[in-house]
Design a protein around this motif. Structure first.
Motif, PDB file in Angstrom:
ATOM      1  N   GLU A 259     -10.256 -11.776   1.698  1.00  0.00           N
ATOM      2  CA  GLU A 259      -9.843 -10.772   2.486  1.00  0.00           C
ATOM      3  C   GLU A 259      -8.758  -9.808   2.138  1.00  0.00           C
ATOM      4  OE1 GLU A 259      -8.742 -13.612   5.516  1.00  0.00           O
ATOM      5  OE2 GLU A 259     -10.416 -14.174   6.236  1.00  0.00           O
ATOM      6  N   ILE A 260      -8.175 -10.198   0.953  1.00  0.00           N
ATOM      7  CA  ILE A 260      -7.091  -9.506   0.355  1.00  0.00           C
ATOM      8  C   ILE A 260      -7.655  -8.381  -0.484  1.00  0.00           C
ATOM      9  CG2 ILE A 260      -4.923  -9.874  -0.693  1.00  0.00           C
ATOM     10  CD1 ILE A 260      -4.657 -12.721   0.222  1.00  0.00           C
ATOM     11  N   ARG A 261      -7.209  -7.299  -0.432  1.00  0.00           N
ATOM     12  CA  ARG A 261      -7.541  -6.157  -1.456  1.00  0.00           C
ATOM     13  C   ARG A 261      -6.192  -6.071  -2.315  1.00  0.00           C
ATOM     14  NH1 ARG A 261     -12.633  -6.383  -0.959  1.00  0.00           N
ATOM     15  NH2 ARG A 261     -13.131  -6.564   1.430  1.00  0.00           N
ATOM     16  N   ILE A 262      -6.326  -5.466  -3.477  1.00  0.00           N
ATOM     17  CA  ILE A 262      -5.229  -5.123  -4.348  1.00  0.00           C
ATOM     18  C   ILE A 262      -4.440  -4.211  -3.746  1.00  0.00           C
ATOM     19  CG2 ILE A 262      -4.930  -4.313  -6.771  1.00  0.00           C
ATOM     20  CD1 ILE A 262      -7.331  -5.536  -7.631  1.00  0.00           C
TER      21      ILE A 262
ATOM     22  N   GLN B 243     -10.569  -1.626  -8.840  1.00  0.00           N
ATOM     23  CA  GLN B 243      -9.678  -0.580  -8.283  1.00  0.00           C
ATOM     24  C   GLN B 243      -9.039  -1.307  -7.191  1.00  0.00           C
ATOM     25  OE1 GLN B 243     -10.770   2.417  -9.332  1.00  0.00           O
ATOM     26  NE2 GLN B 243     -11.663   1.354 -10.731  1.00  0.00           N
ATOM     27  N   LEU B 244      -8.338  -0.340  -6.129  1.00  0.00           N
ATOM     28  CA  LEU B 244      -7.566  -0.860  -5.475  1.00  0.00           C
ATOM     29  C   LEU B 244      -8.157  -1.598  -4.234  1.00  0.00           C
ATOM     30  CD1 LEU B 244      -4.739   2.034  -5.006  1.00  0.00           C
ATOM     31  CD2 LEU B 244      -4.435  -0.230  -6.051  1.00  0.00           C
ATOM     32  N   GLN B 245      -9.532  -0.969  -3.921  1.00  0.00           N
ATOM     33  CA  GLN B 245     -10.207  -1.725  -2.905  1.00  0.00           C
ATOM     34  C   GLN B 245     -11.029  -2.960  -3.157  1.00  0.00           C
ATOM     35  OE1 GLN B 245     -10.557  -0.618   0.235  1.00  0.00           O
ATOM     36  NE2 GLN B 245      -8.906   0.873  -0.454  1.00  0.00           N
ATOM     37  N   THR B 246     -10.793  -3.243  -4.609  1.00  0.00           N
ATOM     38  CA  THR B 246     -11.424  -4.592  -5.012  1.00  0.00           C
ATOM     39  C   THR B 246     -10.733  -5.727  -4.343  1.00  0.00           C
ATOM     40  OG1 THR B 246     -11.889  -3.730  -7.094  1.00  0.00           O
ATOM     41  CG2 THR B 246     -11.802  -6.090  -7.178  1.00  0.00           C
ATOM     42  N   SER B 247     -11.314  -6.710  -4.174  1.00  0.00           N
ATOM     43  CA  SER B 247     -10.923  -8.225  -3.633  1.00  0.00           C
ATOM     44  C   SER B 247     -10.325  -8.906  -4.449  1.00  0.00           C
ATOM     45  CB  SER B 247     -11.776  -8.930  -2.510  1.00  0.00           C
ATOM     46  OG  SER B 247     -12.747  -9.388  -3.493  1.00  0.00           O
TER      47      SER B 247
ATOM     48  N   VAL C 191      -5.730  -2.163 -13.386  1.00  0.00           N
ATOM     49  CA  VAL C 191      -6.089  -1.487 -12.215  1.00  0.00           C
ATOM     50  C   VAL C 191      -5.931  -0.137 -12.056  1.00  0.00           C
ATOM     51  CG1 VAL C 191      -5.429  -1.492  -9.597  1.00  0.00           C
ATOM     52  CG2 VAL C 191      -5.141  -3.596 -10.667  1.00  0.00           C
ATOM     53  N   GLU C 192      -7.018   0.577 -11.719  1.00  0.00           N
ATOM     54  CA  GLU C 192      -7.140   2.047 -11.951  1.00  0.00           C
ATOM     55  C   GLU C 192      -7.561   2.578 -10.372  1.00  0.00           C
ATOM     56  OE1 GLU C 192      -8.832   3.498 -16.047  1.00  0.00           O
ATOM     57  OE2 GLU C 192      -9.996   3.297 -14.295  1.00  0.00           O
TER      58      GLU C 192
ATOM     59  N   ALA D 123      -9.168   6.148  -8.941  1.00  0.00           N
ATOM     60  CA  ALA D 123      -9.485   7.658  -9.206  1.00  0.00           C
ATOM     61  C   ALA D 123      -9.201   8.143 -10.686  1.00  0.00           C
ATOM     62  CB  ALA D 123      -9.017   8.550  -8.266  1.00  0.00           C
ATOM     63  N   GLY D 124      -9.830   7.001 -11.624  1.00  0.00           N
ATOM     64  CA  GLY D 124      -9.590   7.159 -13.216  1.00  0.00           C
ATOM     65  C   GLY D 124      -7.974   7.522 -13.495  1.00  0.00           C
ATOM     66  N   GLU D 125      -6.992   6.986 -12.673  1.00  0.00           N
ATOM     67  CA  GLU D 125      -5.519   6.831 -13.370  1.00  0.00           C
ATOM     68  C   GLU D 125      -5.130   5.586 -13.140  1.00  0.00           C
ATOM     69  OE1 GLU D 125      -1.182   8.340 -11.419  1.00  0.00           O
ATOM     70  OE2 GLU D 125      -2.910   8.975 -10.306  1.00  0.00           O
ATOM     71  N   TYR D 126      -4.727   4.818 -14.145  1.00  0.00           N
ATOM     72  CA  TYR D 126      -3.966   3.643 -14.520  1.00  0.00           C
ATOM     73  C   TYR D 126      -2.670   3.503 -13.633  1.00  0.00           C
ATOM     74  CZ  TYR D 126      -1.686  -0.191 -16.659  1.00  0.00           C
ATOM     75  OH  TYR D 126      -1.105  -1.231 -17.142  1.00  0.00           O
ATOM     76  N   LEU D 127      -2.777   2.428 -12.982  1.00  0.00           N
ATOM     77  CA  LEU D 127      -1.562   2.142 -12.048  1.00  0.00           C
ATOM     78  C   LEU D 127      -0.879   1.035 -12.556  1.00  0.00           C
ATOM     79  CD1 LEU D 127      -3.606   2.589  -8.515  1.00  0.00           C
ATOM     80  CD2 LEU D 127      -2.396   4.276  -9.985  1.00  0.00           C
ATOM     81  N   GLY D 128      -1.499  -0.079 -13.039  1.00  0.00           N
ATOM     82  CA  GLY D 128      -0.803  -1.214 -13.557  1.00  0.00           C
ATOM     83  C   GLY D 128      -1.597  -2.616 -13.678  1.00  0.00           C
ATOM     84  N   TYR D 129      -1.185  -3.585 -13.892  1.00  0.00           N
ATOM     85  CA  TYR D 129      -2.131  -4.701 -14.236  1.00  0.00           C
ATOM     86  C   TYR D 129      -1.682  -5.843 -13.263  1.00  0.00           C
ATOM     87  CZ  TYR D 129       1.383  -6.393 -17.345  1.00  0.00           C
ATOM     88  OH  TYR D 129       2.669  -6.909 -17.761  1.00  0.00           O
ATOM     89  N   LEU D 130      -2.553  -6.638 -12.863  1.00  0.00           N
ATOM     90  CA  LEU D 130      -2.609  -7.931 -12.047  1.00  0.00           C
ATOM     91  C   LEU D 130      -2.780  -9.045 -12.893  1.00  0.00           C
ATOM     92  CD1 LEU D 130      -1.883  -8.613  -9.192  1.00  0.00           C
ATOM     93  CD2 LEU D 130      -4.497  -8.842  -8.601  1.00  0.00           C
TER      94      LEU D 130
END
Length: 634
Positions: free
Chosen positions: A498-501, A581-585, A603-604, A606-613
């Motif tokens: 239920e939780i998305r990134i 991706q951000l939409q990944t659970s 985590v990406e 649209a091809g842009e690196y955002l950070g890591y979890l």
């Protein structure tokens, strides 16, 4: 007609379906079968080892009393025609190490070391799979190691025999990973329960040793079934009774508690020393520029030197422990050989010692034996020899207990039970270094056939366990089940689904990030500052390029000065690990982490690196959501 039956696919499937594991009852039945095989394996191994020790240690080297009171031994007079003398102990561990090293190198490199760590690794990371040839090779190699004077225990190959058969049963029945892991632990429990005459202790050890702060409770009943079956099978051939014969023991006065508390602290300090020495020898021996098969023979050199002067310290040490428990030992006789060789009968040191209290000298000798056992065990197993660590742990803990008990006798002024302190030290020492307090207590009670020492055992074992929480004898241990891939599916996946990134985007980090042009040597230095092992790798355009793990990619010590400016991070980057991706659970991200054996995932968007979890972030979020979803208590 008969040939048609054999070739008919439907009938084949119907026939084999009778042997599949369909539920708990069929699993329990296979645990009984595994226990029978474990008991028979323990019986055959103990007989083979006893005969090998009879020939090499008793007949050739002239040693006696190498077994505890309840173990099987060859009740024959030594073969005089084979006798070479005590000097042969100088070369016997070298010869044994040479044979062991060649066997392991030639047939099964995974059979070196303690065996317990490989079992734990198989449980967590290999779905309980064990190569069928490892138990056989491990058993043969351990027999050569121990019968030649190598310092170690015999629990490693015996537990592997049962574990290997349990894994084999799971393969034959096409069982799933969960059942295979259960049968692996059941086989381990069977081997331990049989050889130590400890059905409950064997079961508890097998479910407790895989974690530092948890137990594998799901496998407890199967392990008990297998362990009891193995114990009964083994005892039907070997006889019932405890492993060690002990005099009257017990906790008699409250004033002794202070000394038991001191023993707990001593077990922690000695355990930390053992692990550091053992790991140092392991690392050091890997840098030796000799063939792998030759290293155990080199490790046998210091073992032989110690064994020549003090043979009580080499081998399993069970015979000397039995003498200490009975009070039949005499350090004066033990050291007489060394004193005579060096001509120290009239030395100043001997004369000075005669003015000291006998209790102080005895306590010193106990501590010396514990120290030498640590050294000989580290050189035997750390250089590639094949043996277990449980046996040496009992010896070292027993010597520490003997020292503290002797000092208690001197200070308190009455006849303190030295054997009680020895036994409590045996259990507490293993409880600390193996993170197995419950198993350590019960195992000692069962190998002596009495629970009279349970109160001080509980006190000292818990002290040793609590102080030793940062020690790690078995590197494959996980802290809790939530860190083990074996229990990935135990979590509430609906909650994580239920939780998305994007819902926890603020948790993304950018600390353990490097570039493809960074030198690997520089990254290793930076990693020490932030205590990181896995890094996200970006290219020159700040795009995600892959990941690198410093657990598997490091510069070798030899030649480091030549390569430190040559190897780039980009040369070792693993680009097969794809970002999420951000939409990944969180459920999918967690599975990706486990599958790739990394502690963070990029985590990406649209091809842009955002950070890591991080792995720890997902676990933390899971527990936060679990707590918040619980109904409030009235």
């Amino acid at each position: 007609m008969f040939g048609k039956f054999l070739t008919d696919p439907f009938r084949q499937r119907s026939f084999s379906s009778y042997f599949t594991i369909k539920g708990r009852r069929s699993l329990y039945l296979y645990c009984v079968v595994t226990g029978v095989v474990s008991g028979l394996g323990a019986f055959l191994f103990s007989r083979a080892l006893a005969w090998a020790e009879y020939i090499s240690l008793e007949s050739i080297s002239g040693l006696h009393n190498t077994h505890s009171g309840g173990e099987y031994y060859v009740s024959l007079d030594p073969i005089n025609s084979l006798y070479l003398g005590r000097w042969f102990l100088l070369v016997l561990p070298i010869l044994g190490g040479l044979i062991t090293g060649w066997i392991v190198w030639k047939f099964s490199p995974d059979s070196s070391g303690t065996g317990t760590d490989s079992l734990i690794d198989s449980f967590h990371n290999k779905e309980g799979k064990v190569d069928p040839k490892i138990p056989l090779i491990k058993s043969i190699a351990t027999i050569f190691t121990l019968s030649s004077g190598g310092s170690g225990g015999k629990e490693g190959p015996i537990s592997l025999i049962g574990a290997g058969f349990g894994s084999l049963v799971a393969n034959i029945t096409k069982a799933g990973a969960r059942a295979r892991r259960t049968l692996l632990l059941a086989g381990t429990a069977g081997g331990l329960g049989a050889i130590f005459h400890a059905p409950l202790g064997g079961a508890l050890t097998s479910v407790e040793m895989v974690y530092k702060e948890d137990i594998e409770s799901d496998s407890l009943v199967p392990c008990i079934i297998s362990s009891v079956t193995a114990f009964l099978t083994y005892s039907s051939f070997n006889g019932f009774g405890s492993v060690y014969k002990v005099p009257e023991i017990g906790f008699t006065a409250y004033k002794e508690i202070l000394f038991y508390l001191a023993l707990g602290i001593g077990c922690y300090l000695a355990g930390a020393f053992l692990i550091r020495v053992f790991q140092f020898i392991q690392t050091w021996s890997k840098s030796w520029k000799f063939p792998v098969w030759l290293k155990p023979a080199l490790g046998g050199i210091p073992v032989g030197l110690v064994g020549y002067f003090l043979p009580e310290v080499i081998g399993t040490g069970a015979g000397f422990l039995q003498e200490v428990l009975e009070g039949s030992y005499s350090f004066e006789k033990i050291f007489s050989h060394s004193i005579h060789i060096f001509g120290l009968e009239n030395s100043e040191a001997i004369r000075f010692g005669s003015y000291l209290s006998p209790e102080l000298l005895i306590a010193f000798c106990f501590l010396l034996f514990a120290f030498l056992k640590i050294i000989t065990t580290s050189f035997t197993i750390g250089t590639g020899g094949s043996a277990g660590m449980f046996g040496p742990s009992l010896f070292i803990g027993g010597m520490l207990g003997g020292a503290v008990g002797t000092l208690a006798k001197l200070i308190l002024g009455y006849d303190v039970s030295i054997a009680s302190f020895v036994l409590v030290g045996m259990g507490a020492f293993y409880a600390g270094i193996a993170s197995a307090p419950i198993a350590g207590m019960v195992m000692i009670c069962e190998i002596i056939g009495s629970y009279s020492l349970l109160p001080p055992l509980m006190i000292v074992s818990i002290i040793s366990f609590v102080l030793s929480h940062k020690l790690n004898l078995y590197k494959s241990q996980k802290n809790t089940r939530f860190q083990s891939p074996a229990h990935y599916w135990d979590m509430n996946r609906d909650l994580l689904e239920e939780i998305r990134i994007e819902d926890i985007k603020e948790r993304l980090r950018n600390i353990a990030v490097t570039s493809t042009s960074t030198l690997l040597s520089y990254l290793e230095e930076e990693a020490l500052k932030i205590n990181a092992s896995d890094y996200i790798v970006l290219d020159e355009e700040k795009k995600y390029a892959g990941m690198i793990s410093l657990r598997t990619n490091r510069l070798f010590l030899e030649g480091r000065d030549l390569t430190r400016n040559l190897v780039l991070v980009g040369d070792l980057t693993d680009s097969s690990i794809l970002p999420v991706q951000l939409q990944t659970s969180l459920a999918s991200a967690f599975k990706t982490l486990v599958d790739n054996n990394m502690d963070k995932i990029p985590v990406e968007e649209a091809g842009e690196y955002l950070g890591y979890l991080r792995y720890a972030d997902i676990i933390s979020i899971y527990f936060e959501k679990t707590r918040s979803s619980r109904p409030a208590s009235n």
